[in-house]
Design a protein around this motif. Structure first.
Motif, PDB file in Angstrom:
ATOM      1  N   GLY A 299      10.692   4.137   7.713  1.00  0.00           N
ATOM      2  CA  GLY A 299      11.283   5.445   7.977  1.00  0.00           C
ATOM      3  C   GLY A 299      10.645   6.583   7.210  1.00  0.00           C
ATOM      4  N   THR A 300      10.040   6.266   6.060  1.00  0.00           N
ATOM      5  CA  THR A 300       9.499   7.330   5.205  1.00  0.00           C
ATOM      6  C   THR A 300       7.971   7.389   5.195  1.00  0.00           C
ATOM      7  N   VAL A 301       7.314   6.545   5.966  1.00  0.00           N
ATOM      8  CA  VAL A 301       5.847   6.592   6.026  1.00  0.00           C
ATOM      9  C   VAL A 301       5.337   7.977   6.431  1.00  0.00           C
ATOM     10  N   PRO A 302       5.896   8.628   7.473  1.00  0.00           N
ATOM     11  CA  PRO A 302       5.387   9.964   7.832  1.00  0.00           C
ATOM     12  C   PRO A 302       5.534  10.991   6.704  1.00  0.00           C
ATOM     13  N   ILE A 303       6.635  10.892   5.926  1.00  0.00           N
ATOM     14  CA  ILE A 303       6.827  11.837   4.821  1.00  0.00           C
ATOM     15  C   ILE A 303       5.785  11.591   3.741  1.00  0.00           C
ATOM     16  N   SER A 304       5.561  10.322   3.397  1.00  0.00           N
ATOM     17  CA  SER A 304       4.547   9.990   2.394  1.00  0.00           C
ATOM     18  C   SER A 304       3.163  10.441   2.844  1.00  0.00           C
ATOM     19  N   TYR A 305       2.878  10.256   4.109  1.00  0.00           N
ATOM     20  CA  TYR A 305       1.582  10.687   4.647  1.00  0.00           C
ATOM     21  C   TYR A 305       1.438  12.207   4.560  1.00  0.00           C
ATOM     22  N   HIS A 306       2.482  12.919   4.929  1.00  0.00           N
ATOM     23  CA  HIS A 306       2.429  14.383   4.949  1.00  0.00           C
ATOM     24  C   HIS A 306       2.226  14.956   3.549  1.00  0.00           C
ATOM     25  N   HIS A 307       2.921  14.390   2.564  1.00  0.00           N
ATOM     26  CA  HIS A 307       2.872  14.954   1.214  1.00  0.00           C
ATOM     27  C   HIS A 307       1.752  14.380   0.359  1.00  0.00           C
TER      28      HIS A 307
ATOM     29  N   CYS B  80       1.965  12.869  14.249  1.00  0.00           N
ATOM     30  CA  CYS B  80       2.711  12.432  15.436  1.00  0.00           C
ATOM     31  C   CYS B  80       2.426  10.965  15.756  1.00  0.00           C
ATOM     32  N   LEU B  81       1.146  10.565  15.696  1.00  0.00           N
ATOM     33  CA  LEU B  81       0.790   9.177  15.983  1.00  0.00           C
ATOM     34  C   LEU B  81       1.433   8.226  14.978  1.00  0.00           C
ATOM     35  N   LEU B  82       1.435   8.624  13.716  1.00  0.00           N
ATOM     36  CA  LEU B  82       2.049   7.790  12.681  1.00  0.00           C
ATOM     37  C   LEU B  82       3.556   7.702  12.879  1.00  0.00           C
ATOM     38  N   SER B  83       4.176   8.806  13.265  1.00  0.00           N
ATOM     39  CA  SER B  83       5.617   8.801  13.519  1.00  0.00           C
ATOM     40  C   SER B  83       5.957   7.895  14.700  1.00  0.00           C
ATOM     41  N   VAL B  84       5.138   7.958  15.743  1.00  0.00           N
ATOM     42  CA  VAL B  84       5.358   7.082  16.900  1.00  0.00           C
ATOM     43  C   VAL B  84       5.199   5.621  16.498  1.00  0.00           C
ATOM     44  N   GLY B  85       4.184   5.331  15.676  1.00  0.00           N
ATOM     45  CA  GLY B  85       3.975   3.967  15.207  1.00  0.00           C
ATOM     46  C   GLY B  85       5.155   3.451  14.411  1.00  0.00           C
TER      47      GLY B  85
ATOM     48  N   PHE C  12       8.264   4.537  14.711  1.00  0.00           N
ATOM     49  CA  PHE C  12       9.373   4.364  15.654  1.00  0.00           C
ATOM     50  C   PHE C  12       9.254   3.024  16.384  1.00  0.00           C
ATOM     51  N   ILE C  13       8.038   2.691  16.811  1.00  0.00           N
ATOM     52  CA  ILE C  13       7.820   1.405  17.488  1.00  0.00           C
ATOM     53  C   ILE C  13       8.153   0.250  16.544  1.00  0.00           C
TER      54      ILE C  13
ATOM     55  N   VAL D   4      14.716  -3.734  15.181  1.00  0.00           N
ATOM     56  CA  VAL D   4      16.072  -3.779  15.753  1.00  0.00           C
ATOM     57  C   VAL D   4      16.180  -4.887  16.789  1.00  0.00           C
ATOM     58  N   GLN D   5      15.125  -5.069  17.570  1.00  0.00           N
ATOM     59  CA  GLN D   5      15.124  -6.104  18.606  1.00  0.00           C
ATOM     60  C   GLN D   5      14.852  -7.501  18.034  1.00  0.00           C
ATOM     61  N   ARG D   6      14.659  -7.546  16.715  1.00  0.00           N
ATOM     62  CA  ARG D   6      14.384  -8.813  16.020  1.00  0.00           C
ATOM     63  C   ARG D   6      13.123  -9.509  16.547  1.00  0.00           C
ATOM     64  N   ARG D   7      12.162  -8.712  16.940  1.00  0.00           N
ATOM     65  CA  ARG D   7      10.862  -9.243  17.370  1.00  0.00           C
ATOM     66  C   ARG D   7       9.923  -9.221  16.161  1.00  0.00           C
ATOM     67  N   TYR D   8      10.180 -10.116  15.238  1.00  0.00           N
ATOM     68  CA  TYR D   8       9.496 -10.074  13.953  1.00  0.00           C
ATOM     69  C   TYR D   8       8.009 -10.409  14.073  1.00  0.00           C
ATOM     70  N   LYS D   9       7.630 -11.304  14.955  1.00  0.00           N
ATOM     71  CA  LYS D   9       6.215 -11.648  15.127  1.00  0.00           C
ATOM     72  C   LYS D   9       5.442 -10.465  15.689  1.00  0.00           C
ATOM     73  N   GLN D  10       6.043  -9.823  16.710  1.00  0.00           N
ATOM     74  CA  GLN D  10       5.381  -8.643  17.281  1.00  0.00           C
ATOM     75  C   GLN D  10       5.287  -7.517  16.251  1.00  0.00           C
ATOM     76  N   LEU D  11       6.344  -7.372  15.425  1.00  0.00           N
ATOM     77  CA  LEU D  11       6.333  -6.347  14.380  1.00  0.00           C
ATOM     78  C   LEU D  11       5.208  -6.616  13.381  1.00  0.00           C
ATOM     79  N   LEU D  12       5.055  -7.872  12.991  1.00  0.00           N
ATOM     80  CA  LEU D  12       4.006  -8.225  12.038  1.00  0.00           C
ATOM     81  C   LEU D  12       2.622  -7.957  12.624  1.00  0.00           C
ATOM     82  N   CYS D  13       2.418  -8.369  13.864  1.00  0.00           N
ATOM     83  CA  CYS D  13       1.114  -8.153  14.507  1.00  0.00           C
ATOM     84  C   CYS D  13       0.813  -6.661  14.657  1.00  0.00           C
ATOM     85  N   PHE D  14       1.817  -5.894  15.068  1.00  0.00           N
ATOM     86  CA  PHE D  14       1.630  -4.453  15.252  1.00  0.00           C
ATOM     87  C   PHE D  14       1.318  -3.781  13.920  1.00  0.00           C
TER      88      PHE D  14
END
Length: 703
Positions: A310-318, A399-404, A406-407, A413-423
């Motif tokens: 949730g805070t990656v975009p803020i860290s990137y911005h600052h 914007c790209l980082l924020s979208v990433g 969000f994905i 939330v969908q508990r797709r942990y393998k897909q989350l790790l790969c992404f």
């Protein structure tokens, strides 16, 4: 309904932010005129002054309720008075008002010296009484010999100034600095302790809630009124008041609190703590079904991961950096602090205020606890050496980082942990190894009264000429170093993860003072110096850094020249061999790229300029880095007439003690129609070089 609430909150936030930006610009414009003017202000001390050999710092409040950071540039001749003195007195000082550089930060009131005997009595209000308790607690803790008292003070009062600077830097690098920012965790622990005490007393629940509601505003003042504390206290108060009357969801409360706080103080939009606090709280509330009613370890892991994404975009911005270390360190530091250390900090408050002698009874427990905590910090320290730097790609990158992110949260939330790790792995590898073709550029970095010039090629090779630094009697004027404030953030913004060559023009602190600190944060592969004349102690410092970095040391004049991408550098020897003045031994650099000629003078003097003109057939210079920060000892009339520069760049500190650049030098440059830019006025100055002969270079970041 949820969508409508979000749209409404977003719209209000947009207009508040626009208003904050406009009002802040107006405020800066108004205060710029008074920046060099001595003014008189009557103030009350909010925090105890911190005094050392260099001066005094404290947070103060004016009679019109503006909070300022007081900075005194002379050490006190007498001891600092007690907390009771500041509770009962108002002081009038004469100094200079310096507006904050960014909205949401306190302005500065710079005073040459202060005398507390000139302070006059005043009648304290309830805010002063709470601040007295805060300062009395700090005073009693500082006078104790408790291990970890600096951190206990930070956890109880929100004041981190007593924590060692190096340790505080490590805490930030490990991604656990949020534990020392008074927020929801602290308020939750405090309310839990109060509830456990009050429920055992013979009183109705409504009275217990009323007591908590009365104590929370006092605690907000006690904790320093940080934006994150304001958010947590206000949300808790609303939840306590309406818990039995209406069904209020957490996000609705958060939105209501957001509107109240930003309407009251629009500049909070730009406060880093405000952004982190509200973002983390919003996402945790939005995704609470994922971790509620789960085992403690699951809650810690999931909330840590959610907060990170949730805070990656803020860290990137600052910061142009992602603090991935927090995913690991929060797993053991969050339970340690939330369950043990923060409750212990609250227990020390009544003991330090009303029974300081009882603190000795828990000294052994505190000592063992912080010995264990220090051991964890030491074990975690290697993690801080691995930086995930993301260059500044502008709004598209954000914007790209924020979208990433969000994905990633959606997959979680969908508990797709393998897909989350790969992404996640794919994004990390892409960000680390994808380096688009850049531009050939030179950046005169605003390091205050010093020099630091970065050359970066289109294929990401780098040469840094000098590192900046502060002279000895100014080193403690700021809570952070030049590297932390200016140098390293600029390198990260440019995507520089290592430096191929560092050239130290001469052995003065304002040119090489940050070499050691810079080496701690990035890799240095080669160091170039004038080996014929270098201070022995500073030479040992260079050798030590080179050994730690496994870097090679080169003699500038033996090396002679250097090619990096499209840049060609020639190191010119115009030194005065018999002189003891380090400025006379500055390495002068002549850089070529396409049809552009750049001359960088270091701190070379007029004598060096005359020798340079005799020894080398210099071409017409397009860009001149003015010698010695625009001092009268450099940039002679004859020198300017011979090299005929188009642009002159000056590196100097704003309102510096030496009053540089000298007006006569500026007049001389103007008379020769040289366009002149100063970092004191324009901050970082970047020149991008093009092959196109009609537009060979372009100066940016200048006002």
């Amino acid at each position: 309904m949820m969508i409508m609430s979000c749209v409404l909150t977003f719209s209000i936030g947009f207009f508040i932010e626009f208003h904050a930006l406009t009002s802040n610009k107006d405020k800066l414009n108004v205060n710029t005129a008074t920046n060099d003017t001595m003014i008189v202000k009557s103030i009350k001390f909010i925090t105890l002054p911190i005094s050392d050999k260099q001066g005094v710092t404290a947070l103060v409040e004016t009679i019109d309720k503006e909070k300022l950071q007081l900075k005194v540039f002379q050490p006190l001749a007498a001891p600092i008075p007690s907390s009771e003195f500041f509770h009962l007195h108002t002081c009038t000082f004469k100094g200079k008002y310096k507006p904050s550089n960014f909205p949401g930060q306190y302005a500065y009131f710079n005073v040459k010296s202060i005398h507390f005997q000139d302070c006059i009595p005043h009648h304290p209000n309830w805010l002063d009484n709470v601040r007295l308790m805060r300062n009395k607690y700090t005073e009693n803790m500082l006078s104790s010999n408790i291990l970890g008292k600096d951190k206990l003070i930070a956890l109880a009062t929100g004041n981190i100034q007593y924590i060692n600077k190096d340790e505080l830097t490590l805490i930030r690098q490990l991604g656990i600095s949020h534990l020392f920012a008074v927020s929801g965790t602290h308020v939750g622990v405090l309310v839990g302790i109060l509830y456990q005490i009050l429920k055992r007393l013979p009183m109705p629940v409504v009275f217990a809630k009323l007591i908590v509601l009365l104590l929370l505003p006092c605690y907000l003042i006690f904790a320093g009124e940080a934006p994150s504390a304001q958010r947590a206290v206000l949300m808790t108060c609303i939840a306590l008041i309406f818990s039995k009357l209406i069904m209020v969801k957490g996000i609705s409360i958060l939105a209501f609190v957001y509107i109240i706080l930003t309407l009251h103080s629009p500049e909070l939009h730009y406060h880093l703590g405000f952004q982190f606090s509200f973002t983390i709280c919003f996402i945790l509330l939005l995704m609470q079904k994922l971790y509620v009613q789960k085992p403690l370890i699951n809650i810690v892991v999931l909330t840590s991961i959610i907060s990170f994404y949730g805070t990656v975009p803020i860290s990137y911005h600052h910061f142009n950096e992602v603090q991935w270390q927090g995913i690991l360190t929060n797993l053991y530091f969050v339970p340690l602090y939330s369950l043990i250390i923060i409750p212990l900090a609250f227990i020390t408050i009544p003991l330090a205020l009303f029974a300081p002698f009882l603190l000795k009874s828990i000294t052994f427990i505190i000592k063992g606890l912080f010995f264990f905590q220090n051991h964890l910090l030491h074990l975690s320290k290697p993690l801080a050496n691995f930086h995930w730097v993301i260059p500044n790609y502008g709004e598209i990158g954000y914007c790209l980082l924020s979208v990433g992110c969000f994905i990633s949260l959606y997959l979680l939330v969908q508990r797709r942990y393998k897909q989350l790790l790969c992404f996640t792995v794919t994004v990390v590898l892409f960000s680390l190894f994808y380096q688009p073709t850049g531009k050939n550029e030179m950046t005169l970095i605003d390091v205050g009264q010093g020099d630091a010039i970065l050359f970066k090629t289109s294929n990401h090779q780098t040469l840094l000429i000098d590192t900046g630094g502060q002279i000895e009697h100014l080193k403690n004027k700021s809570q952070s170093t030049v590297t932390e404030r200016k140098l390293y953030p600029t390198l990260k913004q440019k995507g520089v993860t290592h430096i191929d060559y560092v050239l130290i023009t001469h052995a003065h602190a304002d040119h090489m003072g940050e070499l050691e600190r810079l080496a701690r944060l990035t890799t240095i592969r080669n160091i170039i110096i004038n080996s014929n004349h270098f201070d022995r102690d500073k030479l040992q410092e260079v050798i030590s850094v080179a050994n730690d970095e496994n870097a090679r040391i080169h003699s500038a004049f033996d090396l002679g020249q250097l090619s990096l991408g499209d840049f060609y550098f020639q190191f010119l020897n115009a030194t005065i061999p018999d002189s003891d003045n380090p400025n006379h031994h500055s390495v002068i650099t002549l850089a070529f790229i396409h049809q552009t000629h750049i001359l960088l003078m270091g701190d070379a003097t007029i004598e060096n300029e005359e020798k340079l003109l005799k020894a080398y057939p210099l071409p017409k210079i397009n860009v001149l880095k003015v010698g010695h920060h625009g001092s009268l000892t450099s940039t002679s009339e004859n020198f300017i007439s011979k090299i005929k520069p188009e642009y002159a760049l000056i590196s100097s500190g704003k309102n510096n003690l030496y009053r540089l650049p000298h007006p006569e030098v500026l007049t001389r440059l103007k008379q020769h129609d040289v366009k002149t830019y100063n970092t004191a006025d324009n901050q970082n100055l970047t020149i991008q070089f093009n092959i196109n002969p009609d537009k060979r270079f372009q100066l940016t970041n200048a006002n």
